[in-house]
Motif scaffolding. Structure first.
Motif, PDB file in Angstrom:
ATOM      1  N   VAL A 101     -19.092 -12.449  28.925  1.00  0.00           N
ATOM      2  CA  VAL A 101     -20.195 -11.520  28.692  1.00  0.00           C
ATOM      3  C   VAL A 101     -21.318 -12.086  27.842  1.00  0.00           C
ATOM      4  O   VAL A 101     -22.430 -11.575  27.865  1.00  0.00           O
ATOM      5  CB  VAL A 101     -19.718 -10.231  27.989  1.00  0.00           C
ATOM      6  CG1 VAL A 101     -18.757  -9.479  28.853  1.00  0.00           C
ATOM      7  CG2 VAL A 101     -19.127 -10.508  26.650  1.00  0.00           C
ATOM      8  N   ILE A 102     -21.054 -13.157  27.109  1.00  0.00           N
ATOM      9  CA  ILE A 102     -21.943 -13.486  26.008  1.00  0.00           C
ATOM     10  C   ILE A 102     -23.370 -13.819  26.447  1.00  0.00           C
ATOM     11  O   ILE A 102     -24.344 -13.422  25.810  1.00  0.00           O
ATOM     12  CB  ILE A 102     -21.298 -14.586  25.114  1.00  0.00           C
ATOM     13  CG1 ILE A 102     -21.857 -14.496  23.725  1.00  0.00           C
ATOM     14  CG2 ILE A 102     -21.414 -15.966  25.680  1.00  0.00           C
ATOM     15  CD1 ILE A 102     -21.480 -13.227  23.023  1.00  0.00           C
ATOM     16  N   GLU A 103     -23.500 -14.506  27.590  1.00  0.00           N
ATOM     17  CA  GLU A 103     -24.847 -14.852  28.076  1.00  0.00           C
ATOM     18  C   GLU A 103     -25.625 -13.580  28.402  1.00  0.00           C
ATOM     19  O   GLU A 103     -26.781 -13.420  28.018  1.00  0.00           O
ATOM     20  CB  GLU A 103     -24.751 -15.722  29.341  1.00  0.00           C
ATOM     21  CG  GLU A 103     -24.193 -17.115  29.098  1.00  0.00           C
ATOM     22  CD  GLU A 103     -25.209 -18.057  28.445  1.00  0.00           C
ATOM     23  OE1 GLU A 103     -26.387 -17.668  28.285  1.00  0.00           O
ATOM     24  OE2 GLU A 103     -24.815 -19.183  28.075  1.00  0.00           O
ATOM     25  N   GLU A 104     -24.975 -12.687  29.123  1.00  0.00           N
ATOM     26  CA  GLU A 104     -25.631 -11.432  29.519  1.00  0.00           C
ATOM     27  C   GLU A 104     -25.971 -10.600  28.276  1.00  0.00           C
ATOM     28  O   GLU A 104     -27.059 -10.034  28.177  1.00  0.00           O
ATOM     29  CB  GLU A 104     -24.688 -10.651  30.451  1.00  0.00           C
ATOM     30  CG  GLU A 104     -25.255  -9.350  30.980  1.00  0.00           C
ATOM     31  CD  GLU A 104     -26.411  -9.544  31.949  1.00  0.00           C
ATOM     32  OE1 GLU A 104     -26.557 -10.655  32.506  1.00  0.00           O
ATOM     33  OE2 GLU A 104     -27.169  -8.570  32.138  1.00  0.00           O
ATOM     34  N   THR A 105     -25.036 -10.570  27.332  1.00  0.00           N
ATOM     35  CA  THR A 105     -25.286  -9.819  26.101  1.00  0.00           C
ATOM     36  C   THR A 105     -26.508 -10.363  25.395  1.00  0.00           C
ATOM     37  O   THR A 105     -27.389  -9.611  24.981  1.00  0.00           O
ATOM     38  CB  THR A 105     -24.066  -9.921  25.162  1.00  0.00           C
ATOM     39  OG1 THR A 105     -22.927  -9.444  25.854  1.00  0.00           O
ATOM     40  CG2 THR A 105     -24.271  -9.115  23.897  1.00  0.00           C
ATOM     41  N   HIS A 106     -26.575 -11.685  25.275  1.00  0.00           N
ATOM     42  CA  HIS A 106     -27.709 -12.258  24.565  1.00  0.00           C
ATOM     43  C   HIS A 106     -29.019 -11.971  25.300  1.00  0.00           C
ATOM     44  O   HIS A 106     -30.032 -11.660  24.670  1.00  0.00           O
ATOM     45  CB  HIS A 106     -27.546 -13.758  24.371  1.00  0.00           C
ATOM     46  CG  HIS A 106     -28.692 -14.348  23.604  1.00  0.00           C
ATOM     47  ND1 HIS A 106     -28.935 -13.998  22.300  1.00  0.00           N
ATOM     48  CD2 HIS A 106     -29.702 -15.176  23.974  1.00  0.00           C
ATOM     49  CE1 HIS A 106     -30.036 -14.615  21.886  1.00  0.00           C
ATOM     50  NE2 HIS A 106     -30.523 -15.325  22.883  1.00  0.00           N
ATOM     51  N   ILE A 113     -23.014  -4.442  16.290  1.00  0.00           N
ATOM     52  CA  ILE A 113     -22.879  -4.085  17.712  1.00  0.00           C
ATOM     53  C   ILE A 113     -21.809  -4.953  18.356  1.00  0.00           C
ATOM     54  O   ILE A 113     -21.656  -6.124  18.001  1.00  0.00           O
ATOM     55  CB  ILE A 113     -24.258  -4.228  18.422  1.00  0.00           C
ATOM     56  CG1 ILE A 113     -24.202  -3.722  19.861  1.00  0.00           C
ATOM     57  CG2 ILE A 113     -24.773  -5.665  18.373  1.00  0.00           C
ATOM     58  CD1 ILE A 113     -25.572  -3.586  20.511  1.00  0.00           C
ATOM     59  N   ASP A 114     -21.042  -4.370  19.279  1.00  0.00           N
ATOM     60  CA  ASP A 114     -20.004  -5.125  19.975  1.00  0.00           C
ATOM     61  C   ASP A 114     -20.622  -6.101  20.972  1.00  0.00           C
ATOM     62  O   ASP A 114     -21.730  -5.880  21.447  1.00  0.00           O
ATOM     63  CB  ASP A 114     -19.059  -4.176  20.732  1.00  0.00           C
ATOM     64  CG  ASP A 114     -18.060  -3.504  19.797  1.00  0.00           C
ATOM     65  OD1 ASP A 114     -18.089  -3.813  18.594  1.00  0.00           O
ATOM     66  OD2 ASP A 114     -17.275  -2.671  20.289  1.00  0.00           O
ATOM     67  N   ALA A 115     -19.860  -7.127  21.317  1.00  0.00           N
ATOM     68  CA  ALA A 115     -20.385  -8.166  22.205  1.00  0.00           C
ATOM     69  C   ALA A 115     -20.291  -7.787  23.674  1.00  0.00           C
ATOM     70  O   ALA A 115     -20.846  -8.465  24.529  1.00  0.00           O
ATOM     71  CB  ALA A 115     -19.614  -9.459  21.974  1.00  0.00           C
ATOM     72  N   ASP A 116     -19.593  -6.693  23.995  1.00  0.00           N
ATOM     73  CA  ASP A 116     -19.261  -6.462  25.402  1.00  0.00           C
ATOM     74  C   ASP A 116     -20.200  -5.488  26.113  1.00  0.00           C
ATOM     75  O   ASP A 116     -19.894  -5.013  27.197  1.00  0.00           O
ATOM     76  CB  ASP A 116     -17.814  -5.958  25.512  1.00  0.00           C
ATOM     77  CG  ASP A 116     -17.583  -4.701  24.696  1.00  0.00           C
ATOM     78  OD1 ASP A 116     -18.538  -4.211  24.071  1.00  0.00           O
ATOM     79  OD2 ASP A 116     -16.442  -4.202  24.686  1.00  0.00           O
ATOM     80  N   LEU A 117     -21.326  -5.164  25.472  1.00  0.00           N
ATOM     81  CA  LEU A 117     -22.334  -4.270  26.052  1.00  0.00           C
ATOM     82  C   LEU A 117     -21.830  -2.841  26.244  1.00  0.00           C
ATOM     83  O   LEU A 117     -22.404  -2.087  27.016  1.00  0.00           O
ATOM     84  CB  LEU A 117     -22.886  -4.825  27.378  1.00  0.00           C
ATOM     85  CG  LEU A 117     -23.724  -6.106  27.217  1.00  0.00           C
ATOM     86  CD1 LEU A 117     -24.007  -6.741  28.569  1.00  0.00           C
ATOM     87  CD2 LEU A 117     -25.031  -5.813  26.487  1.00  0.00           C
ATOM     88  N   GLN A 118     -20.756  -2.490  25.536  1.00  0.00           N
ATOM     89  CA  GLN A 118     -20.336  -1.087  25.568  1.00  0.00           C
ATOM     90  C   GLN A 118     -21.311  -0.239  24.761  1.00  0.00           C
ATOM     91  O   GLN A 118     -21.506   0.935  25.035  1.00  0.00           O
ATOM     92  CB  GLN A 118     -18.928  -0.928  24.988  1.00  0.00           C
ATOM     93  CG  GLN A 118     -17.845  -1.322  25.953  1.00  0.00           C
ATOM     94  CD  GLN A 118     -16.507  -0.749  25.535  1.00  0.00           C
ATOM     95  OE1 GLN A 118     -15.868  -1.251  24.628  1.00  0.00           O
ATOM     96  NE2 GLN A 118     -16.082   0.310  26.199  1.00  0.00           N
TER      97      GLN A 118
END
Ligand code: UDP
Ligand code: MG
Length: 320
Positions: free
Chosen positions: A19-24, A95-100
């Motif tokens: 997820v990290i790329e999308e989160t960033h 904020i959580d890293a998983d876009l929740q």
């Protein structure tokens, strides 16, 4: 770093390579709308996948990014703590890293902070994509916690929140080892306000809170904010002792006024097992508190930083 940024966004990451790329991407897009400068602090909590390499790559191309890499997995709450200790902003967002937690909500949080609130906490009005077990257990956990806790802890509220510099400084002075960050923020006080939001399903990857971790986390919440479990021993003791006295009275009456003497060992057996069980459980409760005292008395640092990037300090010496 030349001047203090307005906002520090703290993102704990444990095995979040999916997820990290999308989160960033989403996070930095949203944050362009915040006037006054932002920094994003990713805390790698001892990930065993490629998370840390991805974070370093993101940091290399984005000057607003800082990375703290812990020396091993210390757990979500300590990862968040490491981020808060390093935050330079006038306010910080967890904020959580998983876009929740949708990044767009940060903008509303900043708005409320500008209106004078010190804490803006996200309350989950809806939760999507989580098992019904998690939803139900979370619901009752927050209600029980609130009944037991000495300070009111808002219901259905996770760590997704904004805290002002003032709150951040107070939190930094609270070095307790077993941390329940959302409760600690409640304890600090100041002007706090809820901001309802819809909790999305995880963007990718799996939850890093398996069942046993959730139980431990719930235990941390209750044991860090309540001594009611200790008092339970007193109450149960009073009730069982009362029952015991009634039993003595009953036996005496039978002995003196009837020829029908108490027979059989069933009642005796039940009483022994019951009392033994209660005593062991209460010993366990005592043990939990003593274990926490023991950990606290060792006075170790809360976490160990393995590597830091983007903070403007010299690179760490090479490791052999
Ligand atoms: N997390 C962490 N260390 C851990 C477990 C989780 O830093 O030991 C992070 C994780 O990467 C995520 C956040 O804490 O950013 C919340 O975890 P998760 O989404 O897995 O929990 P859930 O939303 O399922 O309760
Ligand atoms: Mg999650």
């Amino acid at each position: 770093m030349d001047s203090r940024p307005l906002l520090s966004v703290i993102v704990p990451c444990f095995n979040e390579q999916e997820v990290i790329e999308e989160t960033h991407k989403r996070l930095s897009e949203t944050l362009t709308q915040v006037q006054g400068g932002v920094e994003i602090i990713y805390v790698n909590d001892g990930s065993r996948d490629r998370t840390v390499e991805l974070l370093f790559a993101i940091q290399a191309r984005d000057p607003t990014v800082r990375v703290i890499s812990l020396s091993r997995n210390f757990g979500h709450q300590l990862a968040v703590t490491a981020g808060m200790d390093a935050a330079a902003g006038e306010a910080a967002v967890l904020i959580d890293a998983d876009l929740q937690d949708p990044p767009a909500v940060i903008l509303e949080m900043v708005e409320l902070w500008r209106q004078g609130y010190d804490v803006v906490y996200g309350t989950r009005s809806e939760r999507e994509g989580e098992t019904s077990f998690k939803r139900v257990s979370a619901k009752y956990f927050y209600r029980i916690l609130n009944m037991l806790s000495e300070v009111p802890i808002p219901l259905d509220t996770g760590d997704f929140r904004l805290v002002s510099r003032q709150v951040l400084e107070t939190m930094k002075s609270m070095r307790e080892y077993d941390r329940f960050v959302r409760g600690m923020v409640s304890w600090v006080g100041y002007r706090q306000i809820a901001l309802p939001y819809k909790r999305a399903p995880r963007f990718a990857g799996v939850s890093k809170y398996p069942f046993w971790k959730m139980v431990r986390f719930a235990g941390d919440g209750i044991l860090s904010f309540s001594i009611v479990p200790l008092r339970l021993a007193t109450w149960i003791g009073v009730v069982t002792a009362g029952l015991g006295f009634l039993g003595i009275f009953y036996a005496l009456v039978l002995r003196l006024f009837t020829s029908n003497w108490v027979s059989g060992w069933t009642l005796l057996f039940i009483a022994i097992v019951l009392m033994g069980g209660i005593q062991l459980v209460m010993l366990g409760v005592l043990g939990e508190y003593i274990g926490r005292l023991y950990r606290a008395s060792k006075n170790r640092p809360l976490y160990v930083v393995g590597d830091r990037r983007g903070f403007g300090d010299p690179p760490p010496p090479p490791r052999r």
